[in-house]
Design a protein around this motif. Structure first.
Motif, PDB file in Angstrom:
ATOM      1  N   TYR A 154     -17.844  -7.251  -0.100  1.00 50.48           N
ATOM      2  CA  TYR A 154     -16.540  -7.422   0.547  1.00 50.48           C
ATOM      3  C   TYR A 154     -16.787  -7.648   2.023  1.00 50.48           C
ATOM      4  O   TYR A 154     -17.028  -6.710   2.785  1.00 50.48           O
ATOM      5  N   LYS A 207      -8.214 -10.401   1.404  1.00 51.27           N
ATOM      6  CA  LYS A 207      -7.540  -9.723   0.302  1.00 51.27           C
ATOM      7  C   LYS A 207      -8.519  -9.347  -0.822  1.00 51.27           C
ATOM      8  O   LYS A 207      -9.540 -10.004  -1.023  1.00 51.27           O
ATOM      9  N   ILE A 208      -8.164  -8.289  -1.530  1.00 54.93           N
ATOM     10  CA  ILE A 208      -8.847  -7.909  -2.761  1.00 54.93           C
ATOM     11  C   ILE A 208      -7.828  -7.936  -3.893  1.00 54.93           C
ATOM     12  O   ILE A 208      -6.774  -7.315  -3.798  1.00 54.93           O
ATOM     13  N   LEU A 263      -6.768  -6.783  -7.474  1.00 55.09           N
ATOM     14  CA  LEU A 263      -7.050  -5.602  -8.281  1.00 55.09           C
ATOM     15  C   LEU A 263      -6.029  -5.474  -9.400  1.00 55.09           C
ATOM     16  O   LEU A 263      -4.842  -5.739  -9.200  1.00 55.09           O
ATOM     17  N   HIS A 303      -8.909   2.209  -7.479  1.00 59.10           N
ATOM     18  CA  HIS A 303      -7.817   1.957  -6.543  1.00 59.10           C
ATOM     19  C   HIS A 303      -8.113   2.628  -5.192  1.00 59.10           C
ATOM     20  O   HIS A 303      -7.967   2.019  -4.127  1.00 59.10           O
ATOM     21  N   VAL A 351     -10.932   0.764  -3.320  1.00 57.56           N
ATOM     22  CA  VAL A 351     -10.478  -0.498  -2.742  1.00 57.56           C
ATOM     23  C   VAL A 351      -9.633  -0.251  -1.496  1.00 57.56           C
ATOM     24  O   VAL A 351      -9.835  -0.895  -0.450  1.00 57.56           O
ATOM     25  N   GLU A 352      -8.701   0.678  -1.581  1.00 53.39           N
ATOM     26  CA  GLU A 352      -7.865   0.982  -0.415  1.00 53.39           C
ATOM     27  C   GLU A 352      -8.722   1.435   0.770  1.00 53.39           C
ATOM     28  O   GLU A 352      -8.503   1.004   1.907  1.00 53.39           O
ATOM     29  N   ILE A 406     -10.614  -1.460   2.339  1.00 52.80           N
ATOM     30  CA  ILE A 406      -9.709  -2.314   3.121  1.00 52.80           C
ATOM     31  C   ILE A 406      -9.428  -1.678   4.479  1.00 52.80           C
ATOM     32  O   ILE A 406      -9.518  -2.337   5.533  1.00 52.80           O
ATOM     33  N   PRO A 465      -3.693  -1.913   3.262  1.00 52.22           N
ATOM     34  CA  PRO A 465      -3.618  -2.197   1.822  1.00 52.22           C
ATOM     35  C   PRO A 465      -2.360  -2.940   1.390  1.00 52.22           C
ATOM     36  O   PRO A 465      -2.411  -3.774   0.487  1.00 52.22           O
ATOM     37  N   MET A 502      -4.146  -5.879  -0.406  1.00 49.41           N
ATOM     38  CA  MET A 502      -4.406  -5.587  -1.805  1.00 49.41           C
ATOM     39  C   MET A 502      -3.388  -6.318  -2.679  1.00 49.41           C
ATOM     40  O   MET A 502      -2.182  -6.099  -2.568  1.00 49.41           O
ATOM     41  N   ILE A 524      -2.010  -6.877  -6.352  1.00 48.78           N
ATOM     42  CA  ILE A 524      -1.980  -6.162  -7.628  1.00 48.78           C
ATOM     43  C   ILE A 524      -1.608  -7.117  -8.763  1.00 48.78           C
ATOM     44  O   ILE A 524      -0.598  -7.828  -8.682  1.00 48.78           O
ATOM     45  N   THR A 571      -8.271 -14.677  -0.289  1.00 46.11           N
ATOM     46  CA  THR A 571      -8.939 -13.616  -1.046  1.00 46.11           C
ATOM     47  C   THR A 571     -10.431 -13.582  -0.765  1.00 46.11           C
ATOM     48  O   THR A 571     -11.116 -14.609  -0.808  1.00 46.11           O
TER      49      THR A 571
END
Length: 516
Positions: free
Chosen positions: A165, A173-174, A176, A185, A188-189, A192, A199, A203, A205, A232
């Protein structure tokens, strides 16, 4: 789909218990059940662990039995254990491998790092992680150099995101999956935020198009990737979704991500040891997994990761300012070149491949249960395991949907609904069953009373995962018989109470209410 998966087919049968026993008799993997310790129904309720108990280290280990003269003859009725998706059962070999390691440590001390024993199946301490990676590689469809045994799943996920990353103002962006396991979760948060983004903006979703559905189509995932491609930096998805049991189309989604120049990683906690994987051929960038579910290595067992060979290259020829060229990462001693590891120099030169992403030396004791389990996998193949798994789960689904278990006025659809995809190519061993509201607590209490081990996801889902290495068709038949009767009784109690909920007469001795 581009992955090679079996079609559903049909098991010709009359759905009787006798037919289930016939299926067991023709099972080519039936001998592997004896490789595992199946808890008895009494064990599930036992309140103490005796040193001389049936499942103590003394009872399990041939090494210790030979030294102490211990014998055990446990003839109690085994439970019906359908919870491989949460914690796999213990292989009988585990205690022997652990005992061998403890013996080597006791006999050799520090010399055990480099000296093995002729009468032990374990390598010297310093090589044990390399041997484990070699044996793990075929299960994930990778080369040994692309595989590492190390850390825990979430720690490995952080290590991978630290390398893969690499956000900037344009691409940050990720993507997920919306119902990803909470630890993913959180990771990832935190990544970021660690990079200075928020997020809520970074992020993306992925959730079902229809909020009343639980599964996500490949085309919908592709459309989300298309929509956010230009911004992304990373995609992280589960191979098999923990809640629904849906098996995502890893090769197709990976190829779509790469078409847009996006790095993609996979959480394979519920996929490794469950479904056939070809991570190298599918061109997956990285993957992480745990080893305590279908790999049967014990609670909190040492985990693993995959890094595609293209990302693990170490170029010692092209150096800038005396530095070797390799992919950025969080570095540690055990990831350094093995040939110079004990020279104690301060210039980090990583091992080529996944091993170069290791940080600290892995716990040799923790690797012993993994080696014990992998020995059992080597007695067969993932293809054979997957073939039986498809048959077992199909059989479970067909029994749940057959009316023979119920009167005409009591159809299964009124009591429960299977939310896992019906297509075997889109699921692993697990079926997730959503109960009619208000039934879960009473049903779980009755299952526990009958010696059935499954797990729950409140408020209304039961997850059932027959493991092909040790579960049988007759166990599946018995489970469905007990489960359907429990649903009927719970529904009757709910009707009598008039508030739509069944009374809870049992005791939650497993503690699901605390950990779920």
């Amino acid at each position: 789909m581009t992955r090679g998966l079996p079609s559903k087919g049909r098991i010709d049968q009359d759905y009787s218990r006798a037919e289930a026993l016939e299926l067991d008799a023709s099972d080519s993997l039936q001998q592997l059940r004896s490789e595992f310790i199946i808890p008895t129904k009494d064990d599930l309720n036992r309140k103490s662990l005796s040193k001389q108990g049936s499942y103590s280290l003394y009872a399990q280990s041939e090494t210790l039995r030979s030294r102490t003269g211990f014998t055990s003859a446990n003839q109690e009725e085994p439970c019906i254990y359908l919870c491989a998706n949460s914690l796999g059962l213990q292989p009988r070999r585990t205690a022997d491998r652990v005992a061998d390691h403890l013996g080597a440590w006791a006999a050799k001390g520090v010399f055990g790092h480099f000296k093995g024993h002729e009468d032990s199946d374990l390598p010297a301490f310093v090589d044990i992680d390399d041997v484990a990676a070699q044996r793990m590689a075929p299960i994930v469809g990778a080369s040994a150099s692309e595989t590492a045994v190390m850390e825990t799943l979430t720690a490995n996920l952080h290590l991978m995101m630290a390398s893969f990353y690499r956000p900037n103002q344009a691409r940050y962006k990720i993507i997920l999956e919306g119902k990803a396991f909470p630890s993913d979760h959180y990771a990832v948060e935190s990544q970021i935020r660690h990079h200075g983004f928020e997020p809520e903006h970074a992020m993306v979703i992925v959730e079902p198009v229809d909020p009343t559905q639980t599964t996500i189509t490949t085309s919908h995932i592709q459309s989300i990737i298309d929509e956010h491609a230009s911004s992304t930096a990373l995609i992280l998805l589960p191979g098999v979704q923990y809640y629904t049991g849906q098996y995502f189309d890893i090769p197709t989604i990976t190829a779509h991500a790469h078409h847009h120049g996006i790095t993609i990683g996979w959480d394979l906690a519920h996929a490794v040891g469950n479904v056939e994987l070809s991570l190298h051929d599918w061109d997956v960038d990285f993957a992480v997994w745990c080893s305590y579910k279908y790999l049967n290595c014990g609670p909190g067992a040492i985990a693993g990761l995959f890094v595609h060979e293209k990302h693990g290259q170490v170029d010692k020829d092209e150096m800038e300012d005396g530095q070797v060229e390799f992919r950025p990462r969080l570095s540690g001693w055990w990831g350094g070149d093995k040939a110079t590891r004990f020279a104690m120099g301060n210039q980090f030169v990583p091992i080529p491949g996944a091993a170069g992403f290791q940080v600290g030396n892995p716990c040799a004791l923790a690797i012993c249960p993994l080696l014990a389990s992998l020995e059992i996998f080597e007695l067969t193949s993932m293809s054979a395991i997957r073939s039986k798994s498809v048959m077992l789960t199909n059989y479970l689904e067909e029994l749940l949907c057959r009316s023979e278990f119920l009167d005409a006025a009591e159809r299964p659809a009124q009591l429960f609904q299977i939310i896992t995809p019906s297509n075997p190519a889109e699921r692993g061993a697990q079926l997730s069953i959503r109960l009619k509201p208000g039934l879960l607590q009473c049903v779980m209490a009755e299952l526990e009373q009958q010696g059935v081990v499954v797990d729950e996801r409140k408020p209304d889902v039961v997850r059932v995962a027959p493991a092909p290495l040790y579960n049988t068709f007759s166990e599946v038949w018995e489970f469905v018989d007990i489960f359907v009767r429990a649903c009927l009784e719970a529904d009757k109690q709910a009707a009598q109470h008039g508030d739509g909920s069944a009374s809870f007469a049992g005791v939650d001795s497993k503690g699901w209410s605390h950990i779920k």
